[in-house]
Every structure is written in structure tokens, then in C-alpha cells.
Design a protein around this motif. Structure first.
Motif, short mmCIF file in Angstrom:
data_model
loop_
_atom_site.label_atom_id
_atom_site.label_comp_id
_atom_site.label_asym_id
_atom_site.label_seq_id
_atom_site.Cartn_x
_atom_site.Cartn_y
_atom_site.Cartn_z
N ARG A 1 42.55 13.86 45.34
CA ARG A 1 42.09 12.52 45.73
C ARG A 1 42.51 12.23 47.18
NH1 ARG A 1 40.80 8.56 42.19
NH2 ARG A 1 39.63 10.33 41.35
N CYS B 1 28.94 16.32 51.52
CA CYS B 1 28.92 15.55 50.27
C CYS B 1 28.33 16.41 49.14
CB CYS B 1 28.10 14.28 50.44
SG CYS B 1 28.00 13.26 48.96
N LYS B 2 29.05 16.46 48.03
CA LYS B 2 28.59 17.20 46.86
C LYS B 2 27.91 16.28 45.85
CE LYS B 2 30.35 20.13 43.10
NZ LYS B 2 31.57 20.70 42.47
N ARG C 1 37.88 17.84 47.74
CA ARG C 1 38.40 16.47 47.77
C ARG C 1 37.42 15.51 47.11
NH1 ARG C 1 42.33 19.68 49.42
NH2 ARG C 1 43.96 18.60 50.56
N ASP C 2 37.98 14.39 46.62
CA ASP C 2 37.13 13.29 46.19
C ASP C 2 37.74 11.99 46.69
OD1 ASP C 2 39.25 12.79 44.46
OD2 ASP C 2 38.05 12.90 42.62
N TYR D 1 32.16 6.35 44.53
CA TYR D 1 32.93 7.56 44.25
C TYR D 1 32.18 8.75 44.85
CZ TYR D 1 34.94 11.56 41.83
OH TYR D 1 35.53 12.77 41.55
N THR D 2 32.90 9.60 45.60
CA THR D 2 32.29 10.73 46.27
C THR D 2 33.11 12.01 46.06
OG1 THR D 2 31.61 9.20 48.03
CG2 THR D 2 31.34 11.56 48.47
N GLN D 3 32.41 13.11 45.83
CA GLN D 3 33.05 14.43 45.80
C GLN D 3 32.57 15.22 47.01
OE1 GLN D 3 32.05 16.20 42.01
NE2 GLN D 3 33.54 14.95 40.90
N PHE E 1 40.03 18.40 41.72
CA PHE E 1 39.87 17.72 42.99
C PHE E 1 41.19 17.10 43.43
CE2 PHE E 1 35.60 17.93 41.41
CZ PHE E 1 34.81 18.08 42.55
N GLU F 1 42.22 10.40 38.38
CA GLU F 1 41.96 11.59 39.18
C GLU F 1 41.17 12.61 38.38
OE1 GLU F 1 45.30 13.21 41.20
OE2 GLU F 1 45.88 11.30 42.10
N GLU F 2 40.24 13.29 39.07
CA GLU F 2 39.38 14.29 38.45
C GLU F 2 40.05 15.67 38.52
OE1 GLU F 2 36.22 14.32 37.15
OE2 GLU F 2 35.85 12.16 37.27
N GLN G 1 27.69 11.72 44.93
CA GLN G 1 28.15 10.36 45.22
C GLN G 1 27.49 9.39 44.25
OE1 GLN G 1 29.31 8.67 49.27
NE2 GLN G 1 27.17 8.09 49.15
#
Length: 201
Positions: free
Chosen positions: A143, A80-81, A108-109, A96-98, A141, A137-138, A83
Motif C-alpha cells: 500500500r 495503472c493496472k 503497489r496499490d 482504489y488503484t493497482q 501489493f 491491504e490486498e 482502478q
């Protein structure tokens, strides 16, 4: 009439076999440090489902308190980067998590909806499913396309038996070596770090 009977027979046999086809057969992939990780093939997917199980020496309420700290949970969720909590309504939470990924795989996110329910035995289940369109969408990343799974926490003596089961379609291109490593490392490391965090004095 004979052909109609044959079709009816085939349909009834198919109905009996369908649950067997959907049943998951779990194979133990790792059993160390009090954590057991099992994997299962998923029909129509090249990615395996994973299930991790362990006993945490703490009451269920303490496990839940650590889990419900959404931002803080990034410290024990595998790779996890970042959250954050998006919203909370009744028994539902959106997060929401990266995630970090090794080069050259694009990070990924994911956007998840988590629904919490309580059992008559005092257990708590948190069902997880993707909600990818809740946020745009970021850039930079990919999704995660599909997530299905759950956390189940059951009181056991003075501790809590925790099961973490997930199947993910990560989207984009993921090398098989990374996918195979992730489905073992994700439940093992997540449960190990969660246990350490909860059992910390």
C-alpha cells in the motif's frame, strides 16, 4: 535580558526563513511533445516531487469528463493496472488503484481521496491525498504510504492548461533507478495519454 532578546531575534529570523525552507525549487527534467516535467527535492524524503504541464486542445468540461470516468482513466494513468470508484460524496471522491511495477519490485496499490474545487477564473482543482486505511491491504501489493498532490485545469483560449503535481512515498523498498525513472515517466506519460484521449474526435 540580553539572552531573551537573542532568543526573540532568532525566533523572528526563523519565522522569516521558514517559508523559504518550505518553498519548492523546480528543475526541468523533460520538455518534449508540448509536455514539460519538472522535479523538486522534498525535505525529509528520498523521493522527488514531480510536476507535469501541458495544453490540451479541448474545453475544460471535456477534460473533466474523461477524468471522472474512474475505471476508464486506468487506460491513460501511467502503469495503472486497475482502478475503481469506492464512493462519491459531494465534492469528494475516493478511488482504489493497482499499479504495475517491474520485477522484482512488489506491485503497489493506493486508496486516494480527491477533493474538487472551482476557482473564480473558471479553473478546477482536484486535490489528492492518501486514505490508506479506508480498505484492508490486498495480498500481493504494498500500500502506498503517502500521496500529496493535485490536478489543476485552467481554461486557456479554446483549450485547457493542465498541471499535474504529486509527491509520493511508495512504501517498502524501491530501487533508486526505478524511483528516478518513475518521477519523470509518470507525469509525462499520464499527460500524454490523457491529452490523446481528450483530443480524440
Amino acid at each position: 535580558m540580553r539572552s531573551i532578546k537573542r532568543i526573540a531575534l532568532l525566533c523572528s529570523v526563523g519565522a522569516l526563513l521558514a517559508p523559504l525552507a518550505q518553498a519548492q525549487t523546480w528543475q526541468v527534467a523533460k520538455d518534449e511533445e508540448g509536455i514539460k516535467v519538472s522535479l523538486s527535492e522534498v525535505a525529509g524524503s528520498k523521493y522527488k516531487a514531480y510536476k507535469g504541464e501541458t495544453l490540451i486542445k479541448a474545453p475544460l468540461a471535456k477534460v473533466l469528463a474523461v477524468q471522472e470516468d474512474v475505471a476508464g482513466a486506468c487506460a491513460w494513468v501511467h502503469e495503472c493496472k486497475m482502478q475503481k470508484l469506492l464512493k462519491h460524496e459531494g465534492d469528494q471522491t475516493w478511488t482504489y488503484t493497482q499499479f504495475n511495477t517491474p520485477w522484482p519490485v512488489t506491485p503497489r496499490d493506493s486508496v486516494l481521496r480527491i477533493t474538487t474545487s472551482k476557482g473564480a477564473d473558471g479553473s478546477v482543482t482536484r486535490n489528492i491525498e492518501e486514505a490508506p486505511t479506508l480498505l484492508p491491504e490486498e495480498k500481493g501489493f504494498v500500500r502506498v504510504a503517502q500521496v500529496e498532490g493535485f490536478w489543476k485545469m485552467v481554461p486557456e483560449g479554446e483549450g485547457t492548461r493542465v498541471t499535474y503535481q504529486v509527491h509520493t512515498e511508495p512504501g517498502g523498498s524501491v530501487p533508486s533507478w526505478l524511483a528516478n525513472k518513475f518521477v519523470v515517466d509518470a507525469p509525462f506519460n499520464t499527460l500524454k495519454h490523457l491529452r490523446e484521449r481528450v483530443e480524440r474526435p
